[in-house]
Design an enzyme around this catalytic site. Structure first.
Site, PDB file in Angstrom:
ATOM      1  N   LYS A 155     -16.121  48.077   7.950  1.00 30.50           N
ATOM      2  CA  LYS A 155     -15.070  47.310   8.638  1.00 30.50           C
ATOM      3  C   LYS A 155     -13.774  47.267   7.842  1.00 30.50           C
ATOM      4  O   LYS A 155     -12.684  47.202   8.403  1.00 30.50           O
ATOM      5  CB  LYS A 155     -15.560  45.887   8.913  1.00 30.50           C
ATOM      6  CG  LYS A 155     -16.760  45.811   9.858  1.00 30.50           C
ATOM      7  CD  LYS A 155     -16.377  46.072  11.296  1.00 30.50           C
ATOM      8  CE  LYS A 155     -17.567  45.995  12.239  1.00 30.50           C
ATOM      9  NZ  LYS A 155     -17.226  46.381  13.606  1.00 30.50           N
ATOM     10  N   GLU A 176     -11.409  38.595  15.828  1.00 29.77           N
ATOM     11  CA  GLU A 176     -12.703  38.144  16.318  1.00 29.77           C
ATOM     12  C   GLU A 176     -13.752  38.719  15.385  1.00 29.77           C
ATOM     13  O   GLU A 176     -13.498  39.697  14.691  1.00 29.77           O
ATOM     14  CB  GLU A 176     -12.938  38.651  17.744  1.00 29.77           C
ATOM     15  CG  GLU A 176     -13.540  40.063  17.861  1.00 29.77           C
ATOM     16  CD  GLU A 176     -12.633  41.165  17.345  1.00 29.77           C
ATOM     17  OE1 GLU A 176     -11.417  40.942  17.259  1.00 29.77           O
ATOM     18  OE2 GLU A 176     -13.149  42.257  16.999  1.00 29.77           O
ATOM     19  N   SER A 179     -23.661  51.990   7.810  1.00 32.22           N
ATOM     20  CA  SER A 179     -22.412  51.254   8.035  1.00 32.22           C
ATOM     21  C   SER A 179     -22.243  50.004   7.194  1.00 32.22           C
ATOM     22  O   SER A 179     -21.120  49.605   6.909  1.00 32.22           O
ATOM     23  CB  SER A 179     -22.291  50.897   9.519  1.00 32.22           C
ATOM     24  OG  SER A 179     -23.399  50.118   9.933  1.00 32.22           O
TER      25      SER A 179
HETATM   26  C1  LIG Z   1     -22.562  46.795   9.162  1.00 32.39           C
HETATM   27  C2  LIG Z   1     -22.131  46.925  10.571  1.00 32.39           C
HETATM   28  N1  LIG Z   1     -22.405  48.039  11.240  1.00 32.39           N
HETATM   29  C3  LIG Z   1     -22.045  48.194  12.524  1.00 32.39           C
HETATM   30  C4  LIG Z   1     -21.400  47.203  13.218  1.00 32.39           C
HETATM   31  C5  LIG Z   1     -21.076  47.422  14.655  1.00 32.39           C
HETATM   32  O1  LIG Z   1     -19.730  47.647  14.898  1.00 32.39           O
HETATM   33  P1  LIG Z   1     -19.186  49.073  15.271  1.00 32.39           P
HETATM   34  O2  LIG Z   1     -19.959  49.580  16.414  1.00 32.39           O
HETATM   35  O3  LIG Z   1     -17.764  48.795  15.622  1.00 32.39           O
HETATM   36  O4  LIG Z   1     -19.307  49.938  14.083  1.00 32.39           O
HETATM   37  C6  LIG Z   1     -21.076  46.013  12.553  1.00 32.39           C
HETATM   38  C7  LIG Z   1     -20.365  44.936  13.272  1.00 32.39           C
HETATM   39  O5  LIG Z   1     -20.231  43.844  12.871  1.00 32.39           O
HETATM   40  C8  LIG Z   1     -21.452  45.872  11.199  1.00 32.39           C
HETATM   41  O6  LIG Z   1     -21.181  44.752  10.531  1.00 32.39           O
END
Ligand SMILES: Cc1ncc(COP(=O)(O)O)c(C=O)c1O
Lengths: 265, 406
Positions: free
Chosen positions: B96, B118, B384
């Protein structure tokens, strides 16, 4: 000319601003909405904005958010809203705009909805999250059906955006009194009314002002300069705080009658 | 000096559409602000000074590039050659921050004096609060009351970083409602406020801005896999909430036609029950300013999503994913809460990495991908985020699972 434009013309001829009243369909019930619309019309509303509730009303403040939640919790659907219009038409010819968000319209299908709405006795549409850039799929069937479309202009709108809105307007242009959501308290209404009057020559249609108009005093300030006055959250609050349907009808009659007096110049 | 903006495939910068998806469905009040933002972003993105400042921050503050780690024990377990793109090692513990550092730098450049966001899992809120602290801007974060409860550590982090957190009580009290409330704040304070959207969703230009800022994930991963493995992967996998880490990872490989792109949604309690998988089991609609796949009722009301992971608990998805699904360039599958929990434990025990619950969905998809496409594939997974924020949720879910099996 459609009934909406006629209502504005009639008000202008009588030297008053047109009074536009918003109600959330299905709050407290669809049956009650029929009575409330008729009561508002009989008490001096020139145009009704019949709110189609949506799960995610991002342009609305708490009063209309909660009314929408209550209505949806009771199972209100687009068909139910159209049925309200059909039933009002047995008792009143007041012009009715469907007022709402785009997704329920998209889901129903724009062309099919326009056809069904026309058959029910709807006069036009206002869609808060449908800017001119995205409006064609709805505006084209509306034009073909001879129904009205009311675009929004905001304090932030540029000259070119005003022109885009004006090109779509059929009925009136809705001028948002301030940057904010419905029901906000911080609108500076005499200034908003002046901006609405300045907008008039560019709008190609009458200009009504909404957002933050709650009392007859508010309405008087706006009616002095604008073609129309929209009152929504205050009506919704009056309905919500009434203990039963009969008293909500009474409350709406009283508030609308007082607002109608305030709209006289 | 000018750099170039390579527009995404099938993207129309005038309408803000990826194919037929995207666009701008917002109140008129916000339209001029979106125009202003579009112009400002395109100018900044073409300005080599802005890009150099961002790159330096990504290197020195965020800690990029993040490693591409060859997960040998996990590879052996699933029957593929698995490489983890370690976004969990980025500052604040998730991808993020790539987005927030870029957007808050843009906010500063635009002269905005207040930032709102948000958040679902709280990772985007923490990352926005972090970027605002870095640039000295006040920050307010909207978070569903339900998420405030299940992601409590991130609420404390945001507050310590100086942000004000608003617990949103409307609707399902999750990410969708937090975004509603952020939009209401923005429409009210649009003259001085920058809305830092946290995923590749929302009205144009947000899906474009967020995908460009997150594309660093895929660009780095592509170079790294070529360097470390000597070839392109067969598959790139990422979890999809709003879709930002996935689109960032995919962006690096879109032109490599032989690389399969697979997004993993949250099947929650199962696709026949409560879930958060609009691409897998939704229909086209409009939510939060864009046309995209959506969970909705027959009457066009937005349906409540469910996922054990707050960051995936969203009924919509970014429009570029809808387009990639429609064209077939990417495919999407969904894994359940239960499968994600198992994958969480698996990665912890096999590789010494506690992944976020969102990320655990991408790990959980690996056996399914191997089953479908065969063994021996080279797979890059967007890791992620890290799972520290989820410890309470995971412990409670594991305890519940243990109680059920007795
Ligand atoms: C670690 C992590 N991965 C994935 C996501 C999902 O978001 P996005 O689909 O925008 O990557 C989030 C959302 O809060 C997150 O914190």
């Amino acid at each position: 000319m459609g009934r909406i434009a006629e209502a504005f013309d009639r008000a202008a001829a009588e030297n008053r601003a047109a009074l536009v009243i918003y109600l959330c369909a299905g709050d407290p019930s669809l049956d009650a909405t029929v009575d409330l619309v008729v009561a508002a019309a009989e008490s001096g509303a020139d145009v009704i904005e019949l709110g189609v509730p949506f799960s995610d009303p991002t342009a609305d403040g708490v009063a209309i958010q909660q009314a929408s939640e209550r209505s949806l919790a009771r199972g209100t659907t687009m068909r139910g809203v159209l049925d309200v219009v059909r039933r009002v038409r047995e008792r009143s010819a007041v012009p009715i705009l469907l007022f709402g968000y785009y997704n329920p319209i998209l889901r129903y299908g724009e062309a099919k909805l326009v056809a069904d709405a026309k058959a029910a006795g709807v006069d036009g549409f206002l869609v808060v999250d449908l800017p001119p850039e995205e409006a064609d799929p709805l505006v084209e069937p509306l034009r073909a059906a001879g129904l009205g479309y009311v675009p929004l202009v905001a304090p932030t709108s540029t000259e070119s955006r005003i022109a885009q809105a004006a090109a779509l307007a059929d009925g009136f242009v809705y001028y948002v009194s301030m940057t904010g959501v419905t029901g906000a308290k911080d609108a500076v209404l005499d200034e908003a009314a002046e901006r609405a009057a300045a907008l008039r020559p560019k709008a190609g249609a009458p200009v009504a002002v909404g957002f933050g108009i709650a009392t007859p005093d508010d309405a008087r300030l706006v009616a002095a300069k604008a073609d129309g006055v929209v009152v929504g959250s205050a009506i919704v609050r009056a309905i919500a705080s009434a203990p039963d349907v009969a008293s909500s009808v009474r409350a709406v009659r009283e508030l609308v009658a007082a607002l109608a007096v305030a709209c006289r110049r | 000096m000018r750099a170039t903006l390579d527009l995404p495939p099938d993207f129309d910068p005038v309408t803000g559409r990826f194919g037929k998806f995207g666009g701008r469905f917002v109140a008129e009040t916000l339209m001029p602000a979106l125009d202003e933002l579009t112009k400002a972003f395109i100018a900044a993105w073409a300005d080599t000074e802005f890009r150099a400042e961002l790159d330096a921050l990504l290197r020195d503050f965020v800690g990029r590039e993040t490693p591409l780690y060859h997960a040998r024990r996990l590879s052996a377990e699933v029957g593929a050659d698995v490489w983890l793109k370690r976004e969990d090692l980025a500052h604040t513990g998730a991808h993020k921050v790539n987005n927030t550092v870029g957007q808050v730098l843009l906010a500063k450049r635009m002269g905005k004096t207040r930032v709102i966001a948000e958040t679902g899992a709280g990772q985007h809120g923490v990352a926005t609060a972090t970027a605002c602290a870095l640039f000295g801007l006040p920050c307010e974060v909207f978070m569903g009351a339900e998420d405030v409860r299940r992601q409590a550590p991130n609420v404390r982090r945001m507050e310590l970083l100086g942000a004000k957190v608003h617990a949103v009580q409307s609707g399902s009290r999750t990410l969708k409602d937090a975004m509603n409330e952020a939009l209401r704040d923005w429409v009210t304070n649009v003259h001085d406020t920058y809305y830092c959207v946290g995923s590749a969703a929302g009205p144009h230009p947000y899906p474009l801005i967020v995908r460009e800022l997150q594309s660093v994930i895929g660009r780095e991963a592509r170079a790294q896999v070529l360097r470390q493995k000597g070839r392109l992967p067969d598959v790139v996998v990422a979890c999809v909430g709003g879709g930002s880490n996935a689109i960032g990872a995919f962006a690096g490989f879109l032109e490599d036609r032989d690389v399969k792109l697979i997004g993993v949604e949250a099947a929650g309690e199962g696709l026949n029950g409560k879930h958060a998988a609009p691409l897998t089991a939704g229909t086209v609609g409009v939510l939060h300013g864009a046309k995209s796949y959506l969970l909705q009722t027959d009457d066009g009301q937005v349906a409540e999503a469910h996922s054990v992971s707050a960051g995936l608990d969203y009924p919509g998805v970014g429009p570029e994913h809808s387009h990639l699904k429609e064209t077939g360039r990417a495919t999407y599958l969904a894994v359940t809460d239960d499968e994600a929990l198992t994958a969480f434990q698996q990665l912890a025990r096999l590789e010494g990495i506690l992944p976020a619950l969102e990320t655990s969905h991408a790990i959980a998809a690996l056996p399914k991908i191997v089953e479908k496409h065969g063994e021996g594939l080279t797979i890059v997974v967007s890791l992620s985020g890290r799972g520290d924020k989820d410890l309470e949720t995971v412990q409670a879910a594991l305890a519940e699972r243990a109680a059920k099996s007795h």
